[in-house]
Design an enzyme around this catalytic site. Sequence first.
Site, PDB file in Angstrom:
ATOM      1  N   CYS A 152       0.847  -1.199   0.000  1.00  0.00           N
ATOM      2  CA  CYS A 152       0.000   0.000   0.000  1.00  0.00           C
ATOM      3  C   CYS A 152       0.882   1.249   0.000  1.00  0.00           C
ATOM      4  O   CYS A 152       0.853   2.042  -0.924  1.00  0.00           O
ATOM      5  CB  CYS A 152      -0.933  -0.017   1.198  1.00  0.00           C
TER       6      CYS A 152
ATOM      7  N   ALA B 112      -5.093   3.656   1.295  1.00  0.00           N
ATOM      8  CA  ALA B 112      -4.967   3.851   2.744  1.00  0.00           C
ATOM      9  C   ALA B 112      -6.284   3.570   3.446  1.00  0.00           C
ATOM     10  O   ALA B 112      -7.301   4.230   3.182  1.00  0.00           O
ATOM     11  CB  ALA B 112      -4.508   5.269   3.062  1.00  0.00           C
TER      12      ALA B 112
ATOM     13  N   ASN C 143       1.061   4.416   9.127  1.00  0.00           N
ATOM     14  CA  ASN C 143       1.864   4.890   8.004  1.00  0.00           C
ATOM     15  C   ASN C 143       2.456   6.266   8.267  1.00  0.00           C
ATOM     16  O   ASN C 143       3.596   6.552   7.880  1.00  0.00           O
ATOM     17  CB  ASN C 143       1.030   4.925   6.719  1.00  0.00           C
TER      18      ASN C 143
ATOM     19  N   TYR D 260     -13.763   1.946   5.591  1.00  0.00           N
ATOM     20  CA  TYR D 260     -14.645   0.808   5.328  1.00  0.00           C
ATOM     21  C   TYR D 260     -16.010   1.018   5.984  1.00  0.00           C
ATOM     22  O   TYR D 260     -16.134   1.713   6.999  1.00  0.00           O
ATOM     23  CB  TYR D 260     -14.016  -0.486   5.845  1.00  0.00           C
TER      24      TYR D 260
ATOM     25  N   SER E 251      -9.856  -5.520   7.772  1.00  0.00           N
ATOM     26  CA  SER E 251     -10.271  -6.312   6.612  1.00  0.00           C
ATOM     27  C   SER E 251      -9.071  -7.013   5.998  1.00  0.00           C
ATOM     28  O   SER E 251      -8.080  -6.374   5.639  1.00  0.00           O
ATOM     29  CB  SER E 251     -10.934  -5.410   5.568  1.00  0.00           C
TER      30      SER E 251
END
Length: 283
Positions: free
Chosen positions: A160, A182, A191, A223, A282
């Site tokens: 990512c 992200a 991050n 999400y 997830s």
Amino acid sequence: MKQYLDLCHRILNEGKWVKNKRTDKLCLTVINADLTYDVAKGEFPLITTRKSFWKAAIAELLGYIRGYDNAADFRQLGTKSWDANANQNADWLANPYRKGVDDMGLVYGAIGRKFPKADHGSLDLLKQIVDDLSNGIDNRGEIYTFYHPGAFHMGCLRPCLYSHHFSLLDGTLYLNSTQRSADVPLGLNWNMVQCYTFLALMAQITNHKAGQVFHKIVNAHIYEDQLALMRDVQLKREPFATPTLTINPAIKSLEDLEIWVTLDDFKVENYFYHPSIQYPFSI
């Protein structure tokens, strides 16, 4: 911290719902976000509106620096962040390139420290960068990248935060980090810490002043099963003052980072925070 909260509000106000094929979940999404962390001023970007496990974030960074490809090695450093992707990802479990329990395959530092060459062999991208910067060289391509589409099928997860481009200007070291995707409530929290710490470490071991980190995020999302916690809990809280990060000055080289550095060599002071929030993860 304000930058992070502003991005969260932007996603809530402007985001569009997108179905993610890998996770089979909806994501509220915006395209392009630019964050800046001033290492020169010691503005450590650690979230205060919930407890952030900064040690685990730095442990993961150390694993990327060392080129680890096994979740057990990351656990030994102090983070369980790769346990799920190494051992619970259905596609990876069925992948013939998986070597067994805890194997991550060719991901992140395992690519960057042994980047496959088209004419066979490999390049140690990080060592090249450290060698150049230590000698005052910036070839305008001092890039530590984990992005190799030809090797995606040989790892449990595409990177990512996939590129770190170091630039030297008038004795000051800068970092441009690029992130394709992200998970803002979970991944971005770490991050930001990693980008800041990476520049601070690289400046220290190459004997330069640290400048700023410019962190570009292409796809920033929340999400569907994280949204209520972000909107109704985290964004209702008032942030505390920015804490500070101190790194052991005895760390002088890439070899030090590879051999003996542990989480005990990093200290965060004046970190005040709200209670933790258990956001769904997830796989």
